[in-house]
Write a protein that holds these residues in place. Structure first.
Motif, short mmCIF file in Angstrom:
data_model
loop_
_atom_site.label_atom_id
_atom_site.label_comp_id
_atom_site.label_asym_id
_atom_site.label_seq_id
_atom_site.Cartn_x
_atom_site.Cartn_y
_atom_site.Cartn_z
N GLN A 7 25.84 82.16 8.12
CA GLN A 7 25.33 81.55 6.96
C GLN A 7 25.54 81.05 6.05
O GLN A 7 27.65 80.48 5.92
CB GLN A 7 24.89 82.61 6.65
N ILE A 8 25.15 79.93 5.55
CA ILE A 8 26.35 79.25 4.30
C ILE A 8 25.29 79.42 3.09
O ILE A 8 24.76 79.51 3.20
CB ILE A 8 25.53 77.72 5.25
N ARG A 9 26.46 78.77 1.74
CA ARG A 9 26.62 79.61 0.88
C ARG A 9 26.99 78.43 -0.44
O ARG A 9 28.53 78.39 -0.29
CB ARG A 9 26.11 80.69 0.05
N TRP A 10 26.55 78.13 -1.09
CA TRP A 10 26.58 76.77 -1.65
C TRP A 10 25.76 76.57 -3.08
O TRP A 10 24.16 77.22 -3.67
CB TRP A 10 26.28 75.99 -1.17
N LYS A 11 26.35 76.25 -4.74
CA LYS A 11 26.39 76.54 -5.60
C LYS A 11 26.13 75.33 -7.15
O LYS A 11 27.40 75.40 -6.61
CB LYS A 11 25.94 77.91 -6.16
N GLN A 20 29.31 61.47 -7.02
CA GLN A 20 31.07 61.94 -7.84
C GLN A 20 30.91 63.38 -8.21
O GLN A 20 32.19 63.64 -8.09
CB GLN A 20 31.32 60.98 -8.80
N THR A 21 30.62 63.86 -8.86
CA THR A 21 30.62 65.39 -9.90
C THR A 21 30.45 66.85 -8.25
O THR A 21 30.69 67.17 -9.30
CB THR A 21 29.81 65.23 -10.84
N TYR A 22 29.54 66.27 -7.52
CA TYR A 22 28.52 67.84 -6.88
C TYR A 22 29.60 68.80 -6.40
O TYR A 22 30.98 67.56 -5.56
CB TYR A 22 27.76 67.49 -6.26
N ASN A 23 30.16 69.02 -6.38
CA ASN A 23 31.00 70.68 -6.14
C ASN A 23 30.51 70.27 -4.60
O ASN A 23 29.73 70.63 -3.66
CB ASN A 23 31.13 71.27 -6.44
N ARG A 24 31.63 70.51 -3.50
CA ARG A 24 31.38 70.31 -1.91
C ARG A 24 32.10 71.80 -1.63
O ARG A 24 32.06 72.58 -0.16
CB ARG A 24 32.10 69.66 -1.67
N ALA A 25 32.24 73.05 -2.64
CA ALA A 25 32.79 74.16 -1.92
C ALA A 25 31.44 74.77 -1.95
O ALA A 25 30.43 74.82 -2.30
CB ALA A 25 33.69 74.75 -3.54
N HIS A 26 32.10 75.95 -0.46
CA HIS A 26 30.99 76.91 -0.11
C HIS A 26 31.90 77.32 0.98
O HIS A 26 32.64 77.13 1.20
CB HIS A 26 29.27 75.86 0.51
N ASP A 27 30.69 78.59 0.70
CA ASP A 27 31.09 79.65 1.60
C ASP A 27 30.02 79.96 2.91
O ASP A 27 29.01 79.53 3.01
CB ASP A 27 31.09 81.24 0.86
#
Length: 151
Positions: A7-11, A20-27
């Motif tokens: 499962q992938i979770r991103w917010k 340029q600004t969106y976050n790439r961090a996810h679980d």
């Protein structure tokens, strides 16, 4: 035969959403959320270097599958390894059509066997070749997977 899930979770954490600004961090979650792997894109693609990127996970998946297949073959042949280490690497490159892909993964397994388990270099090479041929993940990808065993 069997199903395997992740499962992938991103917010979004930025006020705006641009490249340029969106976050790439996810679980990445496994085992119904019991295991959480902090993930991101690679730093070259504006990702968080303290998180695992998909390319690293791909290399680790090939390496882990090869190791598990190798150990299963050893068990069937009554050979007893004591340790297995791999310093695997993958090359992200551009194909002739301009698309990026993991063109090559090199596995560098180092295996030590229990005293009394005599394996010469030729037999070790054959075991790794068989492990590569039987590895589920290697059989599922187009990437050139190379095995360079050594001890």
């Amino acid at each position: 035969m069997s199903e395997h899930r992740a499962q992938i979770r991103w917010k979004r954490s930025s006020s705006d959403f641009t490249y340029q600004t969106y976050n790439r961090a996810h679980d990445v979650l496994f085992k119904d959320g019991a295991i959480v792997l902090p993930s991101s894109s690679a730093p070259e693609f504006r990702g968080d270097p303290d998180r695992v990127d998909p390319e690293e996970a791909f290399v680790a998946s090939l390496s882990g599958c090869h190791m598990l297949t190798f150990l299963a073959i050893c068990a069937r042949k009554r050979l007893t390894p004591d340790s297995y280490d791999d310093n695997a690497s993958g090359i992200l490159e551009k194909r002739s059509d301009g698309k990026m892909w993991m063109g090559q993964v090199t596995l560098r397994p180092r295996v030590s066997f229990s005293p009394g388990t005599n394996i010469d270099a030729g037999e070790l090479e054959k075991l790794h070749h068989q492990a590569h041929e039987e590895c589920f993940i290697a059989n599922s990808v187009k990437t050139d997977v190379r095995v360079e065993p050594g001890n």
